[in-house]
Design a protein around this motif. Structure first.
Motif, PDB file in Angstrom:
ATOM      1  N   PHE A 177       3.444   6.352   5.693  1.00  0.00           N
ATOM      2  CA  PHE A 177       4.863   6.011   5.779  1.00  0.00           C
ATOM      3  C   PHE A 177       5.412   6.168   7.203  1.00  0.00           C
ATOM      4  CE2 PHE A 177       4.214   7.184   1.340  1.00  0.00           C
ATOM      5  CZ  PHE A 177       4.850   6.147   0.680  1.00  0.00           C
ATOM      6  N   VAL A 178       4.952   7.206   7.905  1.00  0.00           N
ATOM      7  CA  VAL A 178       5.524   7.549   9.210  1.00  0.00           C
ATOM      8  C   VAL A 178       5.041   6.624  10.324  1.00  0.00           C
ATOM      9  CG1 VAL A 178       5.600   9.329  11.006  1.00  0.00           C
ATOM     10  CG2 VAL A 178       5.918   9.959   8.606  1.00  0.00           C
ATOM     11  N   PHE A 179       3.755   6.295  10.336  1.00  0.00           N
ATOM     12  CA  PHE A 179       3.195   5.559  11.470  1.00  0.00           C
ATOM     13  C   PHE A 179       3.819   4.171  11.676  1.00  0.00           C
ATOM     14  CE2 PHE A 179      -0.636   7.451  13.598  1.00  0.00           C
ATOM     15  CZ  PHE A 179      -0.363   8.759  13.218  1.00  0.00           C
ATOM     16  N   PRO A 180       3.949   3.331  10.632  1.00  0.00           N
ATOM     17  CA  PRO A 180       4.597   2.033  10.872  1.00  0.00           C
ATOM     18  C   PRO A 180       6.017   2.174  11.401  1.00  0.00           C
ATOM     19  CG  PRO A 180       3.421   2.011   8.783  1.00  0.00           C
ATOM     20  CD  PRO A 180       3.426   3.441   9.250  1.00  0.00           C
ATOM     21  N   PHE A 181       6.750   3.169  10.904  1.00  0.00           N
ATOM     22  CA  PHE A 181       8.116   3.401  11.387  1.00  0.00           C
ATOM     23  C   PHE A 181       8.115   3.729  12.884  1.00  0.00           C
ATOM     24  CE2 PHE A 181      11.427   6.504  12.437  1.00  0.00           C
ATOM     25  CZ  PHE A 181      12.575   5.768  12.146  1.00  0.00           C
ATOM     26  N   VAL A 182       7.234   4.641  13.302  1.00  0.00           N
ATOM     27  CA  VAL A 182       7.139   5.027  14.717  1.00  0.00           C
ATOM     28  C   VAL A 182       6.703   3.836  15.559  1.00  0.00           C
ATOM     29  CG1 VAL A 182       5.957   6.502  16.390  1.00  0.00           C
ATOM     30  CG2 VAL A 182       6.679   7.445  14.184  1.00  0.00           C
ATOM     31  N   GLY A 183       5.724   3.073  15.040  1.00  0.00           N
ATOM     32  CA  GLY A 183       5.237   1.912  15.783  1.00  0.00           C
ATOM     33  C   GLY A 183       6.338   0.910  16.071  1.00  0.00           C
ATOM     34  N   HIS A 184       7.164   0.609  15.061  1.00  0.00           N
ATOM     35  CA  HIS A 184       8.276  -0.337  15.258  1.00  0.00           C
ATOM     36  C   HIS A 184       9.343   0.268  16.169  1.00  0.00           C
ATOM     37  CE1 HIS A 184       6.926  -3.502  12.634  1.00  0.00           C
ATOM     38  NE2 HIS A 184       6.759  -2.671  11.616  1.00  0.00           N
ATOM     39  N   THR A 236       0.809  -1.224   0.000  1.00  0.00           N
ATOM     40  CA  THR A 236       0.000   0.000   0.000  1.00  0.00           C
ATOM     41  C   THR A 236       0.844   1.277   0.000  1.00  0.00           C
ATOM     42  OG1 THR A 236      -0.302  -0.388   2.383  1.00  0.00           O
ATOM     43  CG2 THR A 236      -2.128  -0.962   0.943  1.00  0.00           C
ATOM     44  N   PRO A 237       1.919   1.371   0.799  1.00  0.00           N
ATOM     45  CA  PRO A 237       2.727   2.592   0.739  1.00  0.00           C
ATOM     46  C   PRO A 237       3.364   2.815  -0.629  1.00  0.00           C
ATOM     47  CG  PRO A 237       3.230   1.368   2.742  1.00  0.00           C
ATOM     48  CD  PRO A 237       2.396   0.476   1.883  1.00  0.00           C
ATOM     49  N   ALA A 259      -1.836   1.378   6.618  1.00  0.00           N
ATOM     50  CA  ALA A 259      -0.760   1.383   7.611  1.00  0.00           C
ATOM     51  C   ALA A 259      -0.861   0.173   8.529  1.00  0.00           C
ATOM     52  CB  ALA A 259      -0.810   2.679   8.430  1.00  0.00           C
ATOM     53  N   ALA A 260      -2.081  -0.166   8.944  1.00  0.00           N
ATOM     54  CA  ALA A 260      -2.274  -1.296   9.862  1.00  0.00           C
ATOM     55  C   ALA A 260      -1.946  -2.624   9.187  1.00  0.00           C
ATOM     56  CB  ALA A 260      -3.714  -1.304  10.372  1.00  0.00           C
ATOM     57  N   ASP A 261      -2.283  -2.735   7.906  1.00  0.00           N
ATOM     58  CA  ASP A 261      -2.007  -3.970   7.173  1.00  0.00           C
ATOM     59  C   ASP A 261      -0.511  -4.221   7.077  1.00  0.00           C
ATOM     60  OD1 ASP A 261      -2.642  -6.240   5.583  1.00  0.00           O
ATOM     61  OD2 ASP A 261      -2.173  -5.097   3.777  1.00  0.00           O
ATOM     62  N   VAL A 262       0.262  -3.152   6.926  1.00  0.00           N
ATOM     63  CA  VAL A 262       1.728  -3.274   6.885  1.00  0.00           C
ATOM     64  C   VAL A 262       2.261  -3.777   8.225  1.00  0.00           C
ATOM     65  CG1 VAL A 262       3.884  -1.965   6.716  1.00  0.00           C
ATOM     66  CG2 VAL A 262       2.039  -1.515   5.109  1.00  0.00           C
ATOM     67  N   THR A 310      -6.842   1.554  -4.457  1.00  0.00           N
ATOM     68  CA  THR A 310      -7.455   2.779  -3.925  1.00  0.00           C
ATOM     69  C   THR A 310      -6.391   3.802  -3.540  1.00  0.00           C
ATOM     70  OG1 THR A 310      -9.336   1.528  -3.043  1.00  0.00           O
ATOM     71  CG2 THR A 310      -8.973   3.726  -2.136  1.00  0.00           C
ATOM     72  N   LEU A 311      -5.355   3.347  -2.853  1.00  0.00           N
ATOM     73  CA  LEU A 311      -4.289   4.258  -2.421  1.00  0.00           C
ATOM     74  C   LEU A 311      -3.476   4.763  -3.607  1.00  0.00           C
ATOM     75  CD1 LEU A 311      -3.428   2.387   0.835  1.00  0.00           C
ATOM     76  CD2 LEU A 311      -3.994   4.814   0.705  1.00  0.00           C
ATOM     77  N   PHE A 312      -3.327   3.938  -4.628  1.00  0.00           N
ATOM     78  CA  PHE A 312      -2.680   4.397  -5.860  1.00  0.00           C
ATOM     79  C   PHE A 312      -3.477   5.546  -6.476  1.00  0.00           C
ATOM     80  CE2 PHE A 312      -2.889   4.093 -10.542  1.00  0.00           C
ATOM     81  CZ  PHE A 312      -1.598   4.503 -10.852  1.00  0.00           C
TER      82      PHE A 312
END
Length: 328
Positions: free
Chosen positions: A171-178, A44-45, A204-207, A285-287
Motif C-alpha cells: 500500500f505504501v510504496f505506490p503512494f510514495v512513488g507517485h 492486488t492491494p 506493487a509494481a503492477d499497480v 496469491t496475495l489474497f
C-alpha cells in the motif's frame, strides 16, 4: 485432546470468528472471495486487504493448504508473467540493478546481525529475518530454514515479520512513488530492492505500470538467485553440512518464457492471455497471504523481532530510494 481443552478451543473460536459453529458458511464466504480475486475488478492491494479482513472475521477454513498453495501459485504466476516480457529490456533492467542488489544484500545482512545482537534476539530467528529482508522474503526464509535447522517457532516468527511488512509495503510504496514522481524504471528498481517478497514486489509494481512491473520482476528474480550462495554460507555459519539447499528452479522457466515471447511469433500471439491469467493468479496469491495473517500469527511475532524487521526495512527502503533518485 481432553474435553476441557476441546471446550476451551471452541470458546476461543467463538470469541474470535463469525459463524464459529458453521464451517460450511465460512468455506462458502472464503471461496466466493477467492473467486472474486480472479476477476478484473480486484486489484492486488484490495485482494490482500480482503484476505486480511477475512482472516480476522472468519479465519482461514483451508489453512493447512495455504502455504503450499501460495508457493505454487506464486511460481506459476511469475513464470506466466515472463510471457509478457522482452529479453533485451530484461537484461538492461538486470544490469542496472546488479550493483544495488549486491550492496543492499550485504548491507542488510550485516545490519541485521548487529541489530539482532543489540536487541538480544535468538540467533536463528534474527538470521532468518535478515535473510528474508535481504533477498526475497518468504522464499529466502524457506530456503535457509532447513539449512540452519530452524524450528517451527523461529520460522513462524520470521515469516510473520516479513509478511506483515510486505502487506504494508504493497500500500505504501505506490503512494510514495507517485508522491515523489518516480519514473516507472526507478519505481520498479526500488520495489525489487526494498520490498521483501516477490508477490508484493510484483503486486506493487503492477499497480504502478507495465514498465515498473518488468523492471521489478526481472531484478527481483535475479536477486532471488542469491538464495543459493546464502544457503551455502549459512551451512558454514551454523556448522550444519547436512542441510538441504532449495534452489529456485522456477526462475529458469521464467527466463524461458521471456525468450519464447521475444523470439517466437506464435507464442507472442497468446502471451497477453497468459499474462492476464498470471496476474489473476498473483492477485489470488496475495489474497491467500492476507488470509494467512490471523490474529494468532500477528501476535506470535513479538516486539523485538518486529523491531528488527522494521528497522532493517526502513534502512534498506530509505537507502535504496536515495541512491536510485540521486544516482540513476
Amino acid at each position: 485432546m481432553s474435553e476441557s481443552n476441546h471446550t476451551e478451543v471452541k470458546k476461543e473460536k467463538s470469541d474470535i470468528y463469525l459463524f464459529p459453529n458453521n464451517i460450511l458458511a465460512r468455506k462458502i464466504i472464503f471461496i466466493v472471495a477467492a473467486i472474486l480475486c480472479l476477476t478484473p475488478i480486484m486489484s492486488t492491494p484490495l485482494a490482500l486487504l480482503l484476505g486480511l479482513i477475512l482472516a480476522q472475521l472468519i479465519g482461514h477454513p483451508y489453512i493447512e493448504w495455504n502455504s503450499k498453495s501460495i508457493n505454487w501459485l506464486l511460481k506459476i504466476s511469475v513464470v506466466g508473467l515472463g510471457f509478457g516480457m522482452n529479453v533485451d529490456s530484461a537484461l538492461k533492467a538486470g544490469k542496472d540493478g546488479l550493483i544495488f542488489t549486491i550492496v543492499s544484500i550485504f548491507t542488510t545482512l550485516i545490519l541485521g546481525y548487529l541489530l539482532g545482537k543489540f536487541l538480544k534476539i535468538e540467533k536463528k530467528t534474527s538470521y532468518l529475518i535478515s535473510s528474508g529482508t535481504a533477498i526475497c522474503g518468504g522464499s529466502a526464509i524457506a530456503a535457509v530454514a532447513p539449512v540452519i535447522k530452524a524450528d517451527e517457532k523461529q520460522i513462524s516468527v520470521a515469516l510473520g515479520t516479513v509478511f506483515i511488512l510486505n502487506s504494508i509495503a504493497l500500500f505504501v510504496f505506490p503512494f510514495v512513488g507517485h508522491y515523489l514522481d518516480m519514473s516507472q524504471h526507478q519505481f520498479g528498481m526500488w520495489c525489487a530492492i526494498a520490498i521483501h517478497d516477490t508477490s508484493s514486489v510484483v503486486g506493487a509494481a503492477d499497480v504502478y505500470g507495465p514498465e515498473a512491473l518488468q523492471v521489478a520482476t526481472t531484478i527481483k528474480l535475479a536477486r532471488a538467485l542469491w538464495i543459493i550462495p546464502l544457503a551455502f554460507v549459512s551451512t558454514m555459519l551454523f556448522k550444519n553440512n547436512g542441510g538441504k539447499v532449495k534452489i529456485p528452479y522456477f526462475i529458469g522457466l521464467f527466463v524461458l518464457a521471456m525468450i519464447a515471447n521475444s523470439y517466437l511469433p506464435v507464442v507472442s500471439l497468446v502471451s497477453p492471455t497468459i499474462v492476464a491469467i498470471a496476474k489473476a493468479g498473483l492477485t489470488l496469491t496475495l489474497f491467500l497471504i492476507g488470509a494467512g495473517l490471523s490474529k494468532k500469527v500477528l501476535m506470535s511475532v513479538g516486539v523485538k523481532p518486529l523491531v528488527q524487521g522494521v528497522v532493517l526495512w526502513i534502512a534498506i527502503s530509505v537507502g535504496s530510494l536515495y541512491a536510485i533518485l540521486n544516482l540513476i
